[in-house]
Design a protein around this motif. Structure first.
Motif, PDB file in Angstrom:
ATOM      1  N   PHE A  29       0.812  -1.213   0.000  1.00  0.00           N
ATOM      2  CA  PHE A  29       0.000   0.000   0.000  1.00  0.00           C
ATOM      3  C   PHE A  29       0.846   1.263   0.000  1.00  0.00           C
ATOM      4  O   PHE A  29       0.534   2.230  -0.705  1.00  0.00           O
ATOM      5  CB  PHE A  29      -0.918  -0.022   1.224  1.00  0.00           C
ATOM      6  N   SER A  30       1.910   1.269   0.754  1.00  0.00           N
ATOM      7  CA  SER A  30       2.706   2.494   0.925  1.00  0.00           C
ATOM      8  C   SER A  30       3.375   2.943  -0.371  1.00  0.00           C
ATOM      9  O   SER A  30       3.856   4.081  -0.459  1.00  0.00           O
ATOM     10  CB  SER A  30       3.760   2.299   2.008  1.00  0.00           C
ATOM     11  N   THR A  31       3.418   2.078  -1.384  1.00  0.00           N
ATOM     12  CA  THR A  31       4.054   2.432  -2.654  1.00  0.00           C
ATOM     13  C   THR A  31       3.047   2.714  -3.753  1.00  0.00           C
ATOM     14  O   THR A  31       3.434   2.905  -4.913  1.00  0.00           O
ATOM     15  CB  THR A  31       4.995   1.310  -3.130  1.00  0.00           C
ATOM     16  N   LYS A  32       1.775   2.734  -3.428  1.00  0.00           N
ATOM     17  CA  LYS A  32       0.720   2.891  -4.433  1.00  0.00           C
ATOM     18  C   LYS A  32      -0.080   4.178  -4.258  1.00  0.00           C
ATOM     19  O   LYS A  32      -0.379   4.584  -3.127  1.00  0.00           O
ATOM     20  CB  LYS A  32      -0.261   1.710  -4.367  1.00  0.00           C
ATOM     21  N   SER A  33      -0.460   4.760  -5.385  1.00  0.00           N
ATOM     22  CA  SER A  33      -1.433   5.848  -5.357  1.00  0.00           C
ATOM     23  C   SER A  33      -2.825   5.252  -5.157  1.00  0.00           C
ATOM     24  O   SER A  33      -3.091   4.107  -5.516  1.00  0.00           O
ATOM     25  CB  SER A  33      -1.404   6.615  -6.679  1.00  0.00           C
ATOM     26  N   VAL A  34      -3.701   6.046  -4.598  1.00  0.00           N
ATOM     27  CA  VAL A  34      -5.111   5.665  -4.466  1.00  0.00           C
ATOM     28  C   VAL A  34      -5.954   6.770  -5.088  1.00  0.00           C
ATOM     29  O   VAL A  34      -5.767   7.951  -4.779  1.00  0.00           O
ATOM     30  CB  VAL A  34      -5.521   5.461  -2.997  1.00  0.00           C
ATOM     31  N   GLY A  35      -6.831   6.375  -5.967  1.00  0.00           N
ATOM     32  CA  GLY A  35      -7.722   7.325  -6.606  1.00  0.00           C
ATOM     33  C   GLY A  35      -9.147   7.135  -6.127  1.00  0.00           C
ATOM     34  O   GLY A  35      -9.526   6.049  -5.672  1.00  0.00           O
ATOM     35  N   TRP A  36      -9.910   8.210  -6.204  1.00  0.00           N
ATOM     36  CA  TRP A  36     -11.333   8.164  -5.889  1.00  0.00           C
ATOM     37  C   TRP A  36     -12.104   8.654  -7.117  1.00  0.00           C
ATOM     38  O   TRP A  36     -11.758   9.688  -7.705  1.00  0.00           O
ATOM     39  CB  TRP A  36     -11.654   9.048  -4.690  1.00  0.00           C
ATOM     40  N   PHE A  37     -13.132   7.901  -7.458  1.00  0.00           N
ATOM     41  CA  PHE A  37     -14.021   8.243  -8.564  1.00  0.00           C
ATOM     42  C   PHE A  37     -15.450   8.200  -8.053  1.00  0.00           C
ATOM     43  O   PHE A  37     -15.728   7.633  -6.991  1.00  0.00           O
ATOM     44  CB  PHE A  37     -13.875   7.235  -9.716  1.00  0.00           C
ATOM     45  N   ARG A  38     -16.349   8.755  -8.838  1.00  0.00           N
ATOM     46  CA  ARG A  38     -17.769   8.633  -8.501  1.00  0.00           C
ATOM     47  C   ARG A  38     -18.573   8.467  -9.789  1.00  0.00           C
ATOM     48  O   ARG A  38     -18.143   8.896 -10.857  1.00  0.00           O
ATOM     49  CB  ARG A  38     -18.260   9.835  -7.714  1.00  0.00           C
ATOM     50  N   GLN A  39     -19.720   7.826  -9.625  1.00  0.00           N
ATOM     51  CA  GLN A  39     -20.595   7.600 -10.762  1.00  0.00           C
ATOM     52  C   GLN A  39     -22.031   7.858 -10.350  1.00  0.00           C
ATOM     53  O   GLN A  39     -22.579   7.144  -9.504  1.00  0.00           O
ATOM     54  CB  GLN A  39     -20.440   6.168 -11.290  1.00  0.00           C
ATOM     55  N   ALA A  40     -22.600   8.896 -10.931  1.00  0.00           N
ATOM     56  CA  ALA A  40     -24.001   9.239 -10.680  1.00  0.00           C
ATOM     57  C   ALA A  40     -24.883   8.436 -11.636  1.00  0.00           C
ATOM     58  O   ALA A  40     -24.414   7.981 -12.687  1.00  0.00           O
ATOM     59  CB  ALA A  40     -24.208  10.728 -10.888  1.00  0.00           C
ATOM     60  N   PRO A  41     -26.148   8.269 -11.317  1.00  0.00           N
ATOM     61  CA  PRO A  41     -27.047   7.503 -12.190  1.00  0.00           C
ATOM     62  C   PRO A  41     -27.069   8.063 -13.605  1.00  0.00           C
ATOM     63  O   PRO A  41     -27.213   9.276 -13.807  1.00  0.00           O
ATOM     64  CB  PRO A  41     -28.410   7.675 -11.507  1.00  0.00           C
ATOM     65  N   GLY A  42     -26.866   7.190 -14.575  1.00  0.00           N
ATOM     66  CA  GLY A  42     -26.919   7.588 -15.974  1.00  0.00           C
ATOM     67  C   GLY A  42     -25.687   8.308 -16.491  1.00  0.00           C
ATOM     68  O   GLY A  42     -25.674   8.785 -17.626  1.00  0.00           O
ATOM     69  N   LYS A  43     -24.639   8.388 -15.669  1.00  0.00           N
ATOM     70  CA  LYS A  43     -23.411   9.104 -16.067  1.00  0.00           C
ATOM     71  C   LYS A  43     -22.212   8.186 -15.997  1.00  0.00           C
ATOM     72  O   LYS A  43     -22.259   7.106 -15.403  1.00  0.00           O
ATOM     73  CB  LYS A  43     -23.207  10.325 -15.168  1.00  0.00           C
ATOM     74  N   GLY A  44     -21.129   8.642 -16.597  1.00  0.00           N
ATOM     75  CA  GLY A  44     -19.888   7.881 -16.566  1.00  0.00           C
ATOM     76  C   GLY A  44     -19.158   8.048 -15.252  1.00  0.00           C
ATOM     77  O   GLY A  44     -19.527   8.865 -14.408  1.00  0.00           O
ATOM     78  N   ARG A  45     -18.106   7.283 -15.079  1.00  0.00           N
ATOM     79  CA  ARG A  45     -17.301   7.336 -13.865  1.00  0.00           C
ATOM     80  C   ARG A  45     -16.395   8.572 -13.947  1.00  0.00           C
ATOM     81  O   ARG A  45     -15.635   8.732 -14.904  1.00  0.00           O
ATOM     82  CB  ARG A  45     -16.491   6.056 -13.732  1.00  0.00           C
ATOM     83  N   GLU A  46     -16.467   9.394 -12.902  1.00  0.00           N
ATOM     84  CA  GLU A  46     -15.815  10.704 -12.895  1.00  0.00           C
ATOM     85  C   GLU A  46     -14.697  10.736 -11.860  1.00  0.00           C
ATOM     86  O   GLU A  46     -14.896  10.335 -10.701  1.00  0.00           O
ATOM     87  CB  GLU A  46     -16.877  11.764 -12.551  1.00  0.00           C
ATOM     88  N   PHE A  47     -13.539  11.244 -12.254  1.00  0.00           N
ATOM     89  CA  PHE A  47     -12.424  11.405 -11.315  1.00  0.00           C
ATOM     90  C   PHE A  47     -12.780  12.424 -10.243  1.00  0.00           C
ATOM     91  O   PHE A  47     -13.332  13.490 -10.532  1.00  0.00           O
ATOM     92  CB  PHE A  47     -11.180  11.880 -12.068  1.00  0.00           C
ATOM     93  N   VAL A  48     -12.442  12.085  -8.994  1.00  0.00           N
ATOM     94  CA  VAL A  48     -12.702  12.974  -7.872  1.00  0.00           C
ATOM     95  C   VAL A  48     -11.393  13.453  -7.243  1.00  0.00           C
ATOM     96  O   VAL A  48     -11.196  14.656  -7.069  1.00  0.00           O
ATOM     97  CB  VAL A  48     -13.568  12.273  -6.802  1.00  0.00           C
ATOM     98  N   ALA A  49     -10.517  12.508  -6.907  1.00  0.00           N
ATOM     99  CA  ALA A  49      -9.289  12.888  -6.200  1.00  0.00           C
ATOM    100  C   ALA A  49      -8.277  11.753  -6.274  1.00  0.00           C
ATOM    101  O   ALA A  49      -8.622  10.607  -6.560  1.00  0.00           O
ATOM    102  CB  ALA A  49      -9.592  13.214  -4.737  1.00  0.00           C
ATOM    103  N   LEU A  50      -7.040  12.116  -5.985  1.00  0.00           N
ATOM    104  CA  LEU A  50      -5.960  11.124  -5.913  1.00  0.00           C
ATOM    105  C   LEU A  50      -5.011  11.508  -4.792  1.00  0.00           C
ATOM    106  O   LEU A  50      -4.752  12.698  -4.564  1.00  0.00           O
ATOM    107  CB  LEU A  50      -5.195  11.067  -7.238  1.00  0.00           C
ATOM    108  N   ILE A  51      -4.511  10.504  -4.105  1.00  0.00           N
ATOM    109  CA  ILE A  51      -3.411  10.727  -3.187  1.00  0.00           C
ATOM    110  C   ILE A  51      -2.281   9.807  -3.610  1.00  0.00           C
ATOM    111  O   ILE A  51      -2.464   8.597  -3.757  1.00  0.00           O
ATOM    112  CB  ILE A  51      -3.807  10.524  -1.712  1.00  0.00           C
ATOM    113  N   GLY A  52      -1.117  10.406  -3.845  1.00  0.00           N
ATOM    114  CA  GLY A  52       0.034   9.629  -4.254  1.00  0.00           C
ATOM    115  C   GLY A  52       0.681   8.902  -3.086  1.00  0.00           C
ATOM    116  O   GLY A  52       0.362   9.148  -1.925  1.00  0.00           O
ATOM    117  N   TYR A  53       1.636   8.025  -3.404  1.00  0.00           N
ATOM    118  CA  TYR A  53       2.300   7.269  -2.350  1.00  0.00           C
ATOM    119  C   TYR A  53       3.102   8.188  -1.432  1.00  0.00           C
ATOM    120  O   TYR A  53       3.307   7.884  -0.258  1.00  0.00           O
ATOM    121  CB  TYR A  53       3.210   6.190  -2.946  1.00  0.00           C
ATOM    122  N   SER A  54       3.509   9.348  -1.978  1.00  0.00           N
ATOM    123  CA  SER A  54       4.260  10.306  -1.172  1.00  0.00           C
ATOM    124  C   SER A  54       3.363  11.251  -0.389  1.00  0.00           C
ATOM    125  O   SER A  54       3.849  12.079   0.391  1.00  0.00           O
ATOM    126  CB  SER A  54       5.180  11.137  -2.072  1.00  0.00           C
ATOM    127  N   GLY A  55       2.051  11.169  -0.629  1.00  0.00           N
ATOM    128  CA  GLY A  55       1.109  12.052   0.047  1.00  0.00           C
ATOM    129  C   GLY A  55       0.644  13.227  -0.794  1.00  0.00           C
ATOM    130  O   GLY A  55      -0.187  14.020  -0.330  1.00  0.00           O
TER     131      GLY A  55
END
Length: 122
Positions: A29-55
């Motif tokens: 985990f400590s070497t990986k980025s984590v991304g957050w996405f969201r998907q509203a009804p009838g819409k595509g998956r949308e980028f919300v945020a990312l935190i890199g391995y360095s913070g």
């Protein structure tokens, strides 16, 4: 086996706060980025945020100043703190890891959580 497990979704009123958690296993985990996405009804998956391995952090313009991403490497967990929620924030929220290209493109993330429903009433 890689697993991402989200929790913390729910039904709230406009202006309320929620914190989503994403527990990651099967990866360093400590070497990986984590991304957050969201998907509203009838819409595509949308980028919300990312935190890199360095913070380092990155946010979609629509959530800057209201959503904050963080991580706890000791717990293999990433968090998405959501404040001043709006009805338009209603969506299923996903965390993702193992980025291969552009952070904004959901196809570039290899592993996904099951999603957490966030519903904001007006």
């Amino acid at each position: 086996q890689v697993q991402l497990v989200e929790s913390g979704g729910g039904l709230v009123q406009a202006g309320d706060s929620l914190r989503l958690s994403c527990v990651v296993s099967g990866l360093t985990f400590s070497t990986k980025s984590v991304g957050w996405f969201r998907q509203a009804p009838g819409k595509g998956r949308e980028f919300v945020a990312l935190i890199g391995y360095s913070g380092s952090t990155y946010y979609a313009d629509s959530v800057k100043g209201r959503l904050t991403v963080s991580r706890d490497n000791a717990r293999n967990t990433a968090y998405l703190q959501m404040n001043i929620l709006r009805p338009e924030d209603t969506a299923v929220y996903y965390c993702a890891s193992q980025l291969r290209g552009s952070m904004y493109d959901s196809a570039q993330w290899r592993y996904w959580g099951q999603g957490a429903q966030v519903t904001v009433s007006s």
